[in-house]
Design a protein around this motif. Sequence first.
Motif, PDB file in Angstrom:
ATOM      1  N   PRO A  54       0.824  -1.203   0.007  1.00  0.00           N
ATOM      2  CA  PRO A  54       0.062  -0.012   0.077  1.00  0.00           C
ATOM      3  C   PRO A  54       0.907   1.536  -0.063  1.00  0.00           C
ATOM      4  N   ASN A  55       0.279   2.367   0.207  1.00  0.00           N
ATOM      5  CA  ASN A  55       0.968   3.745   0.127  1.00  0.00           C
ATOM      6  C   ASN A  55       0.340   4.633   1.197  1.00  0.00           C
ATOM      7  N   THR A  56       0.901   5.563   1.624  1.00  0.00           N
ATOM      8  CA  THR A  56       0.279   6.399   2.754  1.00  0.00           C
ATOM      9  C   THR A  56      -1.012   7.267   2.228  1.00  0.00           C
ATOM     10  N   PRO A  57      -1.286   7.766   1.081  1.00  0.00           N
ATOM     11  CA  PRO A  57      -2.560   8.195   0.820  1.00  0.00           C
ATOM     12  C   PRO A  57      -3.773   7.094   1.233  1.00  0.00           C
ATOM     13  N   ALA A  58      -3.438   6.158   1.505  1.00  0.00           N
ATOM     14  CA  ALA A  58      -4.490   5.174   1.932  1.00  0.00           C
ATOM     15  C   ALA A  58      -5.156   6.036   3.526  1.00  0.00           C
ATOM     16  N   LEU A  59      -4.230   6.617   3.998  1.00  0.00           N
ATOM     17  CA  LEU A  59      -4.950   7.290   5.193  1.00  0.00           C
ATOM     18  C   LEU A  59      -6.015   8.456   4.854  1.00  0.00           C
ATOM     19  N   VAL A  60      -5.934   8.597   3.771  1.00  0.00           N
ATOM     20  CA  VAL A  60      -7.115   9.553   3.300  1.00  0.00           C
ATOM     21  C   VAL A  60      -8.076   9.133   2.319  1.00  0.00           C
ATOM     22  N   GLY A  61      -8.000   7.532   1.962  1.00  0.00           N
ATOM     23  CA  GLY A  61      -8.923   7.111   1.401  1.00  0.00           C
ATOM     24  C   GLY A  61      -8.481   7.163  -0.252  1.00  0.00           C
ATOM     25  N   LYS A  62      -7.180   7.653  -0.469  1.00  0.00           N
ATOM     26  CA  LYS A  62      -6.751   7.731  -1.631  1.00  0.00           C
ATOM     27  C   LYS A  62      -5.652   7.072  -2.106  1.00  0.00           C
ATOM     28  N   GLY A  63      -5.514   5.859  -1.629  1.00  0.00           N
ATOM     29  CA  GLY A  63      -4.558   4.633  -1.431  1.00  0.00           C
ATOM     30  C   GLY A  63      -4.362   4.265  -2.935  1.00  0.00           C
ATOM     31  N   MET A  64      -3.223   3.471  -3.090  1.00  0.00           N
ATOM     32  CA  MET A  64      -2.774   2.670  -4.414  1.00  0.00           C
ATOM     33  C   MET A  64      -2.260   1.505  -3.954  1.00  0.00           C
ATOM     34  N   THR A  65      -2.871   0.234  -3.964  1.00  0.00           N
ATOM     35  CA  THR A  65      -2.230  -0.949  -3.289  1.00  0.00           C
ATOM     36  C   THR A  65      -2.029  -1.833  -4.447  1.00  0.00           C
ATOM     37  N   GLY A  66      -0.966  -2.515  -4.438  1.00  0.00           N
ATOM     38  CA  GLY A  66      -0.438  -3.607  -5.125  1.00  0.00           C
ATOM     39  C   GLY A  66      -0.680  -4.836  -4.422  1.00  0.00           C
ATOM     40  N   LEU A  67      -1.382  -5.819  -5.105  1.00  0.00           N
ATOM     41  CA  LEU A  67      -1.469  -7.266  -4.464  1.00  0.00           C
ATOM     42  C   LEU A  67      -1.181  -8.498  -5.108  1.00  0.00           C
ATOM     43  N   PHE A  68      -0.456  -9.517  -4.474  1.00  0.00           N
ATOM     44  CA  PHE A  68      -0.088 -10.546  -5.252  1.00  0.00           C
ATOM     45  C   PHE A  68      -0.731 -11.663  -3.959  1.00  0.00           C
ATOM     46  N   ALA A  69      -1.310 -12.841  -4.662  1.00  0.00           N
ATOM     47  CA  ALA A  69      -1.939 -13.986  -4.014  1.00  0.00           C
ATOM     48  C   ALA A  69      -1.045 -15.135  -4.139  1.00  0.00           C
ATOM     49  N   ARG A  70      -0.883 -16.020  -3.212  1.00  0.00           N
ATOM     50  CA  ARG A  70      -0.365 -17.187  -3.541  1.00  0.00           C
ATOM     51  C   ARG A  70      -1.503 -18.047  -4.367  1.00  0.00           C
TER      52      ARG A  70
END
Length: 277
Positions: A124-140
């Motif tokens: 994730p990144n810190t703009p998540a703190l204001v609902g504007k985050g960008m998160t990369g995800l990887f699932a096994r």
Amino acid sequence: MSQNASTTFPSIAFIGGGNMASAIIGGLIAQGVPAANIIVVEPFEAARTALHSHFGIRALPEATAALQAAGLVVWAVKPQTFKDAAAAAAPFTQAALHLSVAAGINTDSIANWTGSHRIVRAMPNTPALVGKGMTGLFARPEVEAAGKALIEAVISSTGQISWVNQEEHLDAVTALSGSGPAYVFLFLEAMTQAGVDMGLSPEQAYKLSVATFQGGAELAARSSESAEVLRQRVTSKGGTTYAAITHMQEQKLPEHFIAAMRKAEARAKELATEFGH
């Protein structure tokens, strides 16, 4: 969030109660997930008190059998403390789905430490703190479709998401969006200083700089055209923008910027070696 949020979401345990955990918890509660469905393990008393007073959730100083009720465990710890935290919590969490937001720790290490292979790793990144985050995800591969859908619902409460098919691509996500807000802040510092040097007040210069980044990003998000085309549209030859952009290109700013992000990617890979096994 629908009214049956308490049945849509399982009980969720957070290991670590810092800024990113708080961002996710705040997003979940704003969607209607009951505070009673969330538990946090946080060793620092001040942080526990803040979490309880702000969200009304239960915060424990250490891992206990209370974690056994959790269907999802969110690892929001620093990379250097992950292994020890996992050793304490693993006896109670092996049946759960695991989501890690810890930088650099790969899922092989997490599987070794938790005894589970149902792991999703997030950057994730810190703009998540204001609902504007960008998160990369990887699932096994062991994570079922329902598990991925649950993770999407949890992380989407903080902003946008993007799945990657190869775990090593999370290092690139780290370099671009994970560390990216700091690049924006660095440019804001420089733009503000330039404004002050040209006679504006610090407040004026900062306001102009922040609004320019916000507007430029929103324009790019809404446009079907590339960043290159958008730049060219506002860079008339011989004009003011052309003078600035030409100087940046002569100083090889784009090349230096790309090289800097490759340094961030390399450091992300080093973290996995330093703190994982």
